[in-house]
Motif scaffolding. Structure first.
Motif, PDB file in Angstrom:
ATOM      1  N   CYS A  56       0.853  -1.192   0.000  1.00 46.29           N
ATOM      2  CA  CYS A  56       0.000   0.000   0.000  1.00 46.29           C
ATOM      3  C   CYS A  56       0.888   1.241   0.000  1.00 46.29           C
ATOM      4  O   CYS A  56       1.730   1.418   0.877  1.00 46.29           O
ATOM      5  N   THR A  60      -0.152   4.231   0.437  1.00 50.42           N
ATOM      6  CA  THR A  60      -0.662   5.241   1.364  1.00 50.42           C
ATOM      7  C   THR A  60      -0.123   5.016   2.772  1.00 50.42           C
ATOM      8  O   THR A  60       0.436   5.909   3.386  1.00 50.42           O
ATOM      9  N   CYS A  61      -0.270   3.773   3.279  1.00 54.84           N
ATOM     10  CA  CYS A  61       0.178   3.532   4.661  1.00 54.84           C
ATOM     11  C   CYS A  61       1.496   2.746   4.714  1.00 54.84           C
ATOM     12  O   CYS A  61       2.011   2.490   5.801  1.00 54.84           O
ATOM     13  N   CYS A  82      -4.488  -0.159   0.083  1.00 60.88           N
ATOM     14  CA  CYS A  82      -5.104  -1.290   0.782  1.00 60.88           C
ATOM     15  C   CYS A  82      -6.548  -0.973   1.168  1.00 60.88           C
ATOM     16  O   CYS A  82      -6.976   0.177   1.128  1.00 60.88           O
ATOM     17  N   CYS A 129      -7.028   1.703   3.969  1.00 63.09           N
ATOM     18  CA  CYS A 129      -6.838   3.089   3.562  1.00 63.09           C
ATOM     19  C   CYS A 129      -7.959   3.539   2.634  1.00 63.09           C
ATOM     20  O   CYS A 129      -8.383   4.688   2.664  1.00 63.09           O
TER      21      CYS A 129
HETATM   22 ZN   LIG Z   1      -2.889   1.286   3.394  1.00 63.00          ZN
END
Ligand SMILES: [Zn+2]
Ligand SMILES: [Zn+2]
Length: 334
Positions: free
Chosen positions: A96, A98-99, A136, A139
């Motif tokens: 992912c 984002t995270c 993911c 997120c």
């Molecule tokens: Zn994520």
């Protein structure tokens, strides 16, 4: 994931002289989960012992990679991360952006395709890396979906190996029950009944093993799928069982369909199982492959006996060597 102390001892000895600092770093690393960068590990180690230098941690990580305790992974961030490799099957990653969390999966279909491509290009493949980048579920939706827990990968692999073996056993049971019902030759019917009985018994054993595995970790069942395999849901015999329903399938054809199913199943479990690091999932695959081999041998013997009873071999010379025998089987497509 807990690694037996004796095993770590063996790994340490294989890697060189014992050192207190190294032991501490190894122990701390093995208590972590997921994919750590070297700097993450330095921070964690420093909380336990301030005197250990960054260089020592780096050196020890390198040594752990060589000793087969850690595996280096590159998620395209400009630095490596490290994960456990002891009893931790090779796998692919979903990452992912984002995270920065990553989760692990395996697919026998992807691996089969990679092998096919490498073979077609006469390429001797040593390692293949599949990484899927994106966002993911957590997120994307803000919901808290269960993530694959790195510490559970070995158990997840065993769980999924058992699920695939159970699905195969169920479809095998269905296949042999159906084949026994349509068989006209009494001896052939007895063989199909015997195999149906064996499948039923094995199914019971596998289901018991599955229940024992879940008892070790009550949250295991709810974890996402780790090992993807296209034929897993219906079992490897599902197509064969469907073909038995076709009009005019005689005993000989039923045996041939059974032989193809057992051979396919034996090959899948053996080839896949052999490629894994020692683990419970590997054991499940290899034991299952052995059972399928026994069924295969029984069916091939039965097929030959049936042909002899039907007198079809009279006009052909009897095979005198194994090579001729298998060439003859190939001719008949079994
Ligand atoms: Zn994520
Ligand atoms: Zn991983």
């Amino acid at each position: 994931m807990s690694v037996p102390a004796t095993e770590i001892d063996r790994l340490r000895r294989a890697g060189g002289k014992r050192s207190g600092k190294r032991d501490l770093i190894v122990d701390v690393f093995l208590r972590q989960q997921g994919h750590l960068s070297a700097d993450d590990l330095v921070d964690i180690i420093r909380r336990e012992d301030q005197r250990i230098s960054r260089a020592t941690v780096y050196r020890t990580l390198q040594w752990m990679v060589e000793a087969g305790i850690a595996r280096k992974v590159d998620f395209g961030e400009g630095r490596f991360r490290f994960e456990h490799s002891y009893r931790h099957p090779r796998h692919f990653h979903l990452i992912c952006k984002t995270c920065n969390q990553s989760s692990e999966f395996l697919s026998s279909d992807i691996e089969g395709l990679i092998e096919e491509i490498a073979a077609a290009r006469s390429f001797s493949a040593r390692q293949s890396v599949v990484q899927i980048y994106g966002e993911c579920e957590n997120c994307r939706t803000g919901r808290q979906a269960p993530a694959i827990d790195g510490a559970r990968t070995e158990l997840l692999f065993a769980r999924d190996a058992l699920r695939i073996a159970i699905a195969t056993e169920r479809s095998g049971l269905e296949f042999y029950t159906r084949a026994a019902a349509i068989a006209r030759d009494p001896r052939g019917r007895t063989v199909f009944q015997r195999l149906a009985g064996e499948e039923r018994e094995h199914l019971g054993t596998l289901e018991e093993r599955y229940a024992q595995l879940l008892a070790r970790d009550p949250e295991l069942e709810a974890q996402p799928t780790f090992l993807f395999f296209k034929g897993a849901a219906n079992g490897l015999f599902a197509e064969g069982a469907a073909r038995l329903l076709a009009e005019g399938v005689d005993d000989q054809q039923a045996l041939l369909i059974g032989i193809r199913c057992e051979r396919g199943s034996h090959r899948f479990f053996k080839r896949y199982g052999e490629r894994f690091e020692d683990s419970e999932g590997k054991q499940v695959f290899l034991e299952f492959a052995e059972e399928e081999k026994q069924h295969l041998d029984l069916l091939v013997g039965e097929y030959k006996a049936l042909l002899e009873r039907q007198g079809r071999d009279r006009r052909r010379p009897r095979p005198t060597t194994i090579v001729q025998g298998s060439a003859r089987r190939r001719e008949r497509g079994i």
